[in-house]
Write an enzyme that holds these catalytic residues in place. Structure first.
Site, PDB file in Angstrom:
ATOM      1  N   SER A 176       0.079   1.955  -1.317  1.00  0.00           N
ATOM      2  CA  SER A 176       0.988   2.887  -0.635  1.00  0.00           C
ATOM      3  C   SER A 176       0.377   3.632   0.542  1.00  0.00           C
ATOM      4  O   SER A 176       1.073   4.421   1.185  1.00  0.00           O
ATOM      5  CB  SER A 176       1.539   3.901  -1.638  1.00  0.00           C
ATOM      6  OG  SER A 176       2.489   3.295  -2.475  1.00  0.00           O
ATOM      7  N   LYS A 179       2.398   3.498   3.665  1.00  0.00           N
ATOM      8  CA  LYS A 179       3.477   4.425   4.046  1.00  0.00           C
ATOM      9  C   LYS A 179       3.093   5.324   5.226  1.00  0.00           C
ATOM     10  O   LYS A 179       3.964   5.939   5.843  1.00  0.00           O
ATOM     11  CB  LYS A 179       3.899   5.244   2.837  1.00  0.00           C
ATOM     12  CG  LYS A 179       4.620   4.398   1.788  1.00  0.00           C
ATOM     13  CD  LYS A 179       4.792   5.101   0.463  1.00  0.00           C
ATOM     14  CE  LYS A 179       5.527   4.170  -0.515  1.00  0.00           C
ATOM     15  NZ  LYS A 179       5.101   4.316  -1.894  1.00  0.00           N
ATOM     16  N   SER A 231       5.290   9.402  -3.099  1.00  0.00           N
ATOM     17  CA  SER A 231       5.070   7.970  -2.881  1.00  0.00           C
ATOM     18  C   SER A 231       6.281   7.129  -3.302  1.00  0.00           C
ATOM     19  O   SER A 231       6.149   6.046  -3.883  1.00  0.00           O
ATOM     20  CB  SER A 231       3.813   7.483  -3.605  1.00  0.00           C
ATOM     21  OG  SER A 231       3.275   6.348  -2.956  1.00  0.00           O
TER      22      SER A 231
END
Length: 389
Positions: A176, A179, A231
């Site tokens: 993640s 992101k 997240s």
């Protein structure tokens, strides 16, 4: 008397005029010639492993017969210390010499050097040689070993210099931390104040945390908070559809931006970071991305929060989102960052750490355990704290 004065003045003018001519003639006869000196083709910033042998080949013009000095700045004594000297031939106007830095060039992380040709005069006093100097900054990384369980790690300073590296150019899944690129595209396109309608496809994103329904509407700022603090994978997909029109278009935008930022070993397949063949980055590239997105206040404000209350536009539902960052609010100096976890990627974390006046960008990828990720990050913070500016 009135007639005499002009005559006297005229004689004085003539005398001065002749003296000026004589002085000019003497100046031309005994004039000292000035010769310019140039130092070129110098690498002025050297960011290398502490164990590396540091050399450079430089070109010097107009230094015939003189001495070239390699000097290091001593902060305590506030003066240049000569470390090595090289004698130039007196028969060649342009010469190339190999500069070899001392073996202990990395005794400090940061050091300032200069390649210096002092000014001088020819033996007959007819030629004045100008001095020349070029400064070089050295930044040594991996000055001592840090025992890490992470498969890859990187520390950078505010200028993007590497201070620590473990397999930092090795391509691997980054979960993640992806992101941060999704957030970059939103901010750079000025879409923070837009609204996002969640599609059924986005709502059904694997490993979601919000359990959204297709058709729900949120502010982009709310979706960004959910994505960066908690997240949220479904938020990342909803954002991608809003910004790019489709996942395919958005991923293409991500890869173009990665290329323009110089993330040479990064390729995206999705906006959230779930494991996928061909979705990879490196610890060095993730750190560079963290440094870039940190320029934006919106990112800094969101990623530094420990919790957030998300509401839909109609304010009919609310979600309390807590940070996934295990060090935020618990370790002094940790400002903000982005976590990641997937089976293939392992536990990942990219953090901005500021123990004093200077910020450090710290990334670990591929830890096997949640606790190990935090332990490795703290070890790297200790390394950063020992660096003397």
């Amino acid at each position: 008397m009135r007639k005499i004065i002009p005559i006297v003045l005229a004689v004085m003018v003539v005398a001065v005029g002749f003296n000026g001519v004589f002085a000019q003639a003497e100046d031309r006869a005994g004039r000292v010639k000035t010769q310019e000196t140039k130092i070129e083709k110098v690498i002025t910033v050297r960011n290398r492993p502490a164990t590396a042998k540091l050399t450079d080949t430089v070109e010097i013009t107009g230094g015939e017969g003189r001495t070239v000095r390699l000097e290091r700045w001593n902060k305590t004594q506030e003066r240049w210390i000569v470390r090595k000297t090289y004698n130039l031939k007196d028969t060649e106007k342009t010469q190339r010499i190999k500069i070899e830095y001392p073996e202990n060039w990395s005794s400090t992380t940061y050091a300032t050097w200069r390649i210096h040709v002092p000014e001088g005069m020819s033996d007959d006093g007819k030629i004045k040689y100008e001095g020349a100097e070029t400064k070089v900054q050295t930044i040594a990384y991996n000055r001592y070993k840090v025992p890490l369980k992470a498969r890859a790690a990187c520390i950078m300073d505010e200028e993007g210099h590497i201070l620590y590296s473990k397999n930092s150019t090795m391509k691997r899944a980054m979960a993640s931390t992806t992101k941060m690129m999704t957030a970059t595209l939103v901010i750079e396109r000025g879409m923070m104040n837009s609204k996002v309608t969640v599609s059924k496809w986005a709502a059904d994103t694997p490993w979601g945390i919000l359990f959204l329904r297709g058709g729900e509407e949120f502010t982009m700022r709310g979706m960004m908070n959910a994505m960066l603090i908690g997240s949220s994978n479904e938020s990342a997909n909803a954002i991608a559809q809003k910004v790019g029109g489709s996942k395919t278009n958005f991923v293409a935008m991500m890869n173009r931006r990665a290329a323009s930022l110089g993330l040479k070993n990064t390729h995206y397949n999705n906006p959230h970071g779930l494991d996928s063949n061909g979705h990879y980055s490196t610890a060095r590239d993730v750190t560079k991305l963290l440094m870039h997105v940190s320029k934006y206040e919106d990112f800094r404000n969101i990623a530094s929060k420990q919790s957030y209350i998300l509401r839909d536009v109609n304010r009919t539902d609310r979600w309390k989102i807590k940070t996934t960052n295990p060090l935020l609010g618990k370790v002094d100096g940790v400002l903000y960052g982005k976590t990641g976890f997937e089976d293939n990627a392992g536990y990942c974390l990219a953090v901005v750490y500021k123990p004093g006046q200077k910020k450090y960008y710290v990334t670990t990828l591929g830890n096997f355990t949640y606790e190990g990720r935090s332990t490795d990050q703290k070890k790297l913070y200790r390394y950063a704290r020992q660096i003397k500016i």
